[in-house]
Write a protein that holds these residues in place. Structure first.
Motif, mmCIF file in Angstrom:
data_model
loop_
_atom_site.group_PDB
_atom_site.id
_atom_site.type_symbol
_atom_site.label_atom_id
_atom_site.label_comp_id
_atom_site.label_asym_id
_atom_site.label_seq_id
_atom_site.Cartn_x
_atom_site.Cartn_y
_atom_site.Cartn_z
ATOM 1 N N ASP A 2 1.165 -1.212 -0.049
ATOM 2 C CA ASP A 2 0.057 0.005 -0.177
ATOM 3 C C ASP A 2 0.717 1.008 -0.395
ATOM 4 O O ASP A 2 1.383 1.604 1.058
ATOM 5 N N LEU A 3 0.906 1.763 -0.939
ATOM 6 C CA LEU A 3 1.696 3.386 -0.932
ATOM 7 C C LEU A 3 1.470 4.144 -0.534
ATOM 8 O O LEU A 3 2.892 4.594 0.241
ATOM 9 N N ALA A 4 0.246 4.444 0.074
ATOM 10 C CA ALA A 4 0.360 5.323 1.594
ATOM 11 C C ALA A 4 1.059 4.926 2.860
ATOM 12 O O ALA A 4 1.701 5.261 3.567
ATOM 13 N N ARG A 5 0.986 3.554 2.931
ATOM 14 C CA ARG A 5 1.167 3.110 4.022
ATOM 15 C C ARG A 5 2.653 3.023 4.416
ATOM 16 O O ARG A 5 3.152 2.789 5.035
ATOM 17 N N ASP A 6 3.279 2.353 3.187
ATOM 18 C CA ASP A 6 4.240 1.493 2.634
ATOM 19 C C ASP A 6 5.603 2.710 2.602
ATOM 20 O O ASP A 6 6.702 1.972 1.791
ATOM 21 N N ALA A 7 5.206 3.646 2.704
ATOM 22 C CA ALA A 7 6.215 4.660 1.809
ATOM 23 C C ALA A 7 7.372 4.466 2.689
ATOM 24 O O ALA A 7 8.601 4.362 1.672
#
Length: 703
Positions: A660-665
């Motif tokens: 998840d790009l938002a979570r795993d930035a």
């Protein structure tokens, strides 16, 4: 530097084994799984649970709590089958705690009713809520058990998987269990360097998969739900790595081509800079310096220039085009709509034609003899800069010597169209440089993940003299005040937009249609010239309405979101967006960017229909608080995810299974460093990582 493991030759044999190896998978079941994209054992390993149910313990019925999922066990007290508004089956069970709960079913078979004999022992899992006669569970999962099974529980949490049409959850769970039993030993399965994993405090891939599918009952459920569990982070890390490697390989492949080195003296650039009626901002100077450095190399530039509405991307593109012109070569600029392309054409003509640069215009409405003439000019090289829409990418269009392809709002083009424009300049192993522009600010994390094949520049400064737009959030009940506000603004010689989110009235969505709004405002404001534009109008009608507004022949333009991109009317100082709660942050920001383009104080009114959802409230509050496109983009990513920001149809980002790009930035910088190591030291391992997560899917990352 971490050392990568040697390639694991048996990985492909293990993970790529067909599902028919599993007991109970014949052609019919395999076809249903294939329809969901599940073809191999590896696909089942990577089909991760949506959530978990704790069936490792029983809760006394008397101790149930409203809304808290629980497992209970008791004897059937009563069964009632009825039909009031629809079929219904109610089964009451009670246990030794003297509590009772009613299981309520709206969908059931006759055979199910027969199972529930009074006195039978039942174990059920569901979410209790208060009913007419005590606790109720609607459609709990259950099974009738024997006396020997009473109190005998599992020792692991039960995973709940995404639905696969035609295959029940119990069957799917059993198949995944079989597939997990066939997981290869850790040494065969693992691809990432052991010392690197240890330094990151992450489990092996084998352990991560087992932890996800079979978490211990004392596992951290909160961490699993939030995506922070080490097993999830391990899988997300490898998936992000695979996507990053895929894009980097595309970039490396492109770099093997030659491109014309546009390394002249910059005489034409200096002439243009001297002729411009304004000075470049510091951000424009910095970004053009980066572009110029790229163009001077004999390998193809692939650079994304992002910047807010009105930040001056077109000037940077014009300067880049002058470097191609100075070398006797051509530049092409493609925009997704005729309106936006025409705006670029007018700007470039105003800047370049006085310097003797020949500009051609190629769009759908250029037909017949005029089209033939333009095509001949492009083919002969007489046209030095060519501006147009997707018409530029058609097979019949032949360039004499295309050295620079500029694509505006690139995510609105199809991938094949962008490749087609690049291929226009491909000759004898040489390809044109590519400059991609977008007015949708992309969060840094998203750019790192989605554009690993591009160098990214940001024009993060607006030209001087641009006045900040005041943003106001109002309930639709205050509509009459806004009508009066428009009357006053237009009486002072200003222009205004009124944006609606639908064309026609709809019973399903509470939104006022553009047509009805146009008629109502025309009646309420008889002294004003009111225009209308929406997506269903013919292109010529739309162009005429927009041109009339731009030339000041219309005071108020009622429009749908077709005006989101490409309208530049400095005299427009008031924007009203109706049903603003229905639009995403990126779209609201783009619309707001249509005003504040002149020196007059400008306002944007976000009119909403109550009640507001929590997400809509956050979006409107973000718009009220900031006009920084990059801050807004980060918030949009947090609220909506990456899909709509990038047009996932072209990027492949929609296919993330775990990440998840938002979570795993926070993982992305580590992913980048590991990717460079693998590409340099173990390209075969890099290939295997990509194959595991992406397979042989064609990626158009170089487009």
């Amino acid at each position: 530097m971490p050392r990568a493991r040697p390639p694991a030759p048996s990985l492909t044999r293990a993970g790529d084994a067909p599902l028919t190896r599993l007991s109970g998978v014949g052609q019919a079941v395999a076809a249903k799984l294939a329809a969901r994209g599940i073809l191999t054992l590896q696909d089942l390993w990577l089909l991760l649970p949506l959530r978990y149910e704790d069936r490792t313990r029983l809760t006394d019925i008397a101790q149930l709590r409203n809304g808290e999922p629980a497992q209970v066990e008791g004897r059937v007290e009563a069964v009632e089958r009825g039909f009031r508004y629809r079929p219904m089956l109610k089964v009451a069970i009670s246990d030794e705690s003297r509590g009772s709960v009613v299981m309520r079913f709206f969908h059931f078979r006759t055979a199910q009713v027969a199972q529930f004999a009074v006195g039978a022992r039942v174990r059920a899992y569901g979410t209790p809520k208060p009913g007419q006669h005590g606790w109720e569970m609607v459609h709990p999962s259950y099974r009738v058990i024997t006396e020997q099974e009473a109190g005998v529980l599992g020792d692991a949490l039960d995973p709940v998987y995404p639905a696969v049409e035609g295959i029940g959850p119990v069957t799917l769970r059993r198949l995944i269990g079989q597939a997990l039993d066939l997981l290869p030993p850790e040494a065969e399965l693992e691809l990432l360097p052991a010392d690197w994993l240890e330094g990151q405090q992450l489990p092996s891939l084998r352990q991560a998969l087992l932890d996800m599918h079979r978490p211990a009952p004392d596992g951290d459920l909160a961490a699993l739900a939030a995506g922070r569990h080490p097993a999830q982070q391990r899988l997300a890390m490898e998936e992000l790595l695979a996507h990053h490697l895929s894009l980097r390989r595309q970039r490396i492949a492109l770099q093997r081509h030659k491109a014309p080195a546009l390394a002249g003296q910059g005489v034409q650039v200096e002439r243009l800079l001297a002729a411009l009626p304004f000075a470049l901002t510091g951000a424009q100077q910095r970004v053009f310096a980066q572009v110029r450095q790229d163009l001077a190399r004999p390998s193809p530039m692939l650079r994304l220039v992002q910047g807010d509405v009105g930040s001056g991307k077109t000037v940077v593109a014009a300067l880049a085009a002058m470097l191609a012109v100075e070398q006797g070569k051509q530049a092409a600029l493609a925009a997704p709509t005729e309106l936006l392309a025409e705006q670029h054409l007018n700007n470039l003509r105003g800047w370049l034609e006085p310097l003797g640069i020949r500009i051609a215009w190629l769009a759908g409405k250029v037909t017949g003899k005029a089209r033939e003439r333009v095509m001949a000019e492009v083919a002969s090289g007489h046209a030095q800069v060519v501006v147009g829409t997707h018409a530029l990418m058609q097979e019949a269009v032949v360039f004499h010597d295309l050295a620079l392809a500029i694509v505006d709002e690139q995510h609105r083009f199809g991938v094949h169209q962008r490749l087609a424009l690049r291929d226009k300049g491909a000759a004898a192993g040489s390809v044109p440089h590519q400059l991609v522009m977008t007015a949708t600010p992309i969060p840094r994390t998203l750019a790192m993940a989605a554009y690993a094949d591009l160098d990214v520049s940001a024009i993060d400064e607006l030209p001087p003299g641009r006045t900040p737009v005041q943003t106001i959030v109002l309930s639709a009940e205050r509509r009459p005040e806004l009508v009066e506000r428009i009357r006053i603004a237009c009486a002072e010689g200003r222009q205004a937009y009124w944006v609606c989110t639908l064309i026609d009235e709809s019973d399903e969505v509470i939104a006022t249609a553009a047509q009805a709004t146009f008629e109502a405002l025309s009646a309420q404001l008889p002294g004003l010239r009111v225009g209308l534009v929406h997506g269903r109008m013919k292109a010529a009608e739309k162009q005429a309405a927009m041109r009339a507004f731009k030339q000041g022949e219309t005071d108020l333009l009622v429009a749908t979101t077709v005006i989101e991109v490409g309208v530049d009317v400095p005299n427009a100082s008031l924007m009203i967006i109706e049903n603003a709660e229905r639009l995403g942050l990126a779209q609201l920001h783009q619309l707001r960017g249509r005003v504040g383009r002149g020196s007059a104080a400008s306002s944007c009114v976000l009119m909403y229909q109550a009640p507001l959802s929590q997400m809509a409230r956050q979006r409107l509050e973000t718009m009220r608080q900031t006009s920084d496109g990059f801050v807004i983009a980060e918030k949009d990513l947090e609220l909506r995810g990456p899909g709509e920001l990038l047009g996932t149809r072209q990027t492949g980002l929609a296919s993330f299974r775990v990440a998840d790009l938002a979570r795993d930035a926070a993982l992305l910088p580590r992913v980048q460093r590991l990717a460079e190591t693998l590409l340099a030291q173990s390209p075969a391992v890099a290939d295997q990582v990509v194959a595991r997560w992406i397979g042989s899917a064609v990626r158009y990352a170089a487009a």
